[in-house]
Design an enzyme around this catalytic site. Sequence first.
Site: not given
Length: 420
Positions: A112, A114, A116, A139, A141, A279, A298, A304
């Site tokens: 997706s 999305q 964070h 989050k 990453e 991203h 998302r 979802k």
Amino acid sequence: MEVQVPAKQKRLRRLRCSVQNYDWGRLGSESTVARLFSLNSEAEVQLDKPYAEFWMGTHGSGPSFVIEEGEPRTLKSWISDNPNVLGDKVVEKWGSDLPFLFKVLSVAKALSIQAHPDKELARTLYKLQPHVYKDDNHKPEMALALTEFQALCGFVSLEELKIVLKDVPEIVELVGNEYVNQVLDVSEQDGKEKVKSVLQSIFTQLMSASKEMVSKVITKLKNRLQMESQVRQLMDKEQLVLRLEKQYPGDVGVISAFFFNYVKLNPGEALYLGANEPHAYIYGECIECMATSDNVVRAGLTPKHRDVQTLCSMLTYKQGFPEILQGVPVNPYTRRYLPPFDEFEVDCCSLPKGASAMFPEVEGPSIFVVTEGEGTAYVRASEEQVREGDVLFAPAGTEIIFGTSSQLKLYRAGVNSRLF
């Protein structure tokens, strides 16, 4: 440097780790995640089932287990009983839990679109919607490519966005001339806040469009690109949009891809993502490390839950191509990838026949995953055999030497060395 870890604890613990079978994962027959999971847990792989993520850490949604005599126990509970294995500085900053989550990803189709949340927003979302947002942590990453790895990441430059709006009439039809003209009329000289405001307005308008309108416009876009492909070579982004449309027909994420940088990592290159940066991973396999969280907001390319309003309001709207990390050599066989986050760093160690590499003791914990080959790990006076699929937890203050008589490739996640 003195880390207060008893000598008897300065040994490697083998971990049995978890797998996630999200529908975007590669099928078992061609998934590195499936292979590593099977070797790690002696589980049979279902060849026609997707294997998306291999999780190594303490997160409750995919816990790792310490393999000791007697009943296996979660790494989280074992660390909770033995917090000194984390080292004093880690316990002081994050408490008695591992601050990072380590993963391997096998991506067959796009994840997706999305972002964070940062810590403040994560706390708010967790309080308001704990059934959707499972923890209160941020989050950040990093993805380190194992194969060629494709992703959408961050917004294209203002200059490129203006070209997109001139070349893709379907976006104009979806958002209207007023929003398009705001972008065409603004310039960097108007200041960052003005540019951000204009970009946020048009992107929010795009992502909030009705399903019927989005579906109609994407059909037009698909038909136009297919016709034009008969007379010209489509650009990379246009080809990507057609691929995304096949995976997620009629999804607003398909057309929003024009707003993002299309990044292609070669094996050994890494991309890091801070909080509130949009991203979507598209294709390929990677090692991933992040702060211990599973919070995702998302808004496209997904069946979802979508939270368009939260996503559009939280983004930084920074523009321009992301920084690609090549890794810094720490010894002849090991490269280190250092993102600008305290929680983690990643090392990649590739040993040819007869070679060895030392991982000196550090003030925080480490997790190692062997992705290829076999060899020997030497810790203090002991040695043990390691091979593909093995995952090992190393307490703070543990010096390890890996050697091989064939070849050995492994990755290490640890707390970012800038913290110490």
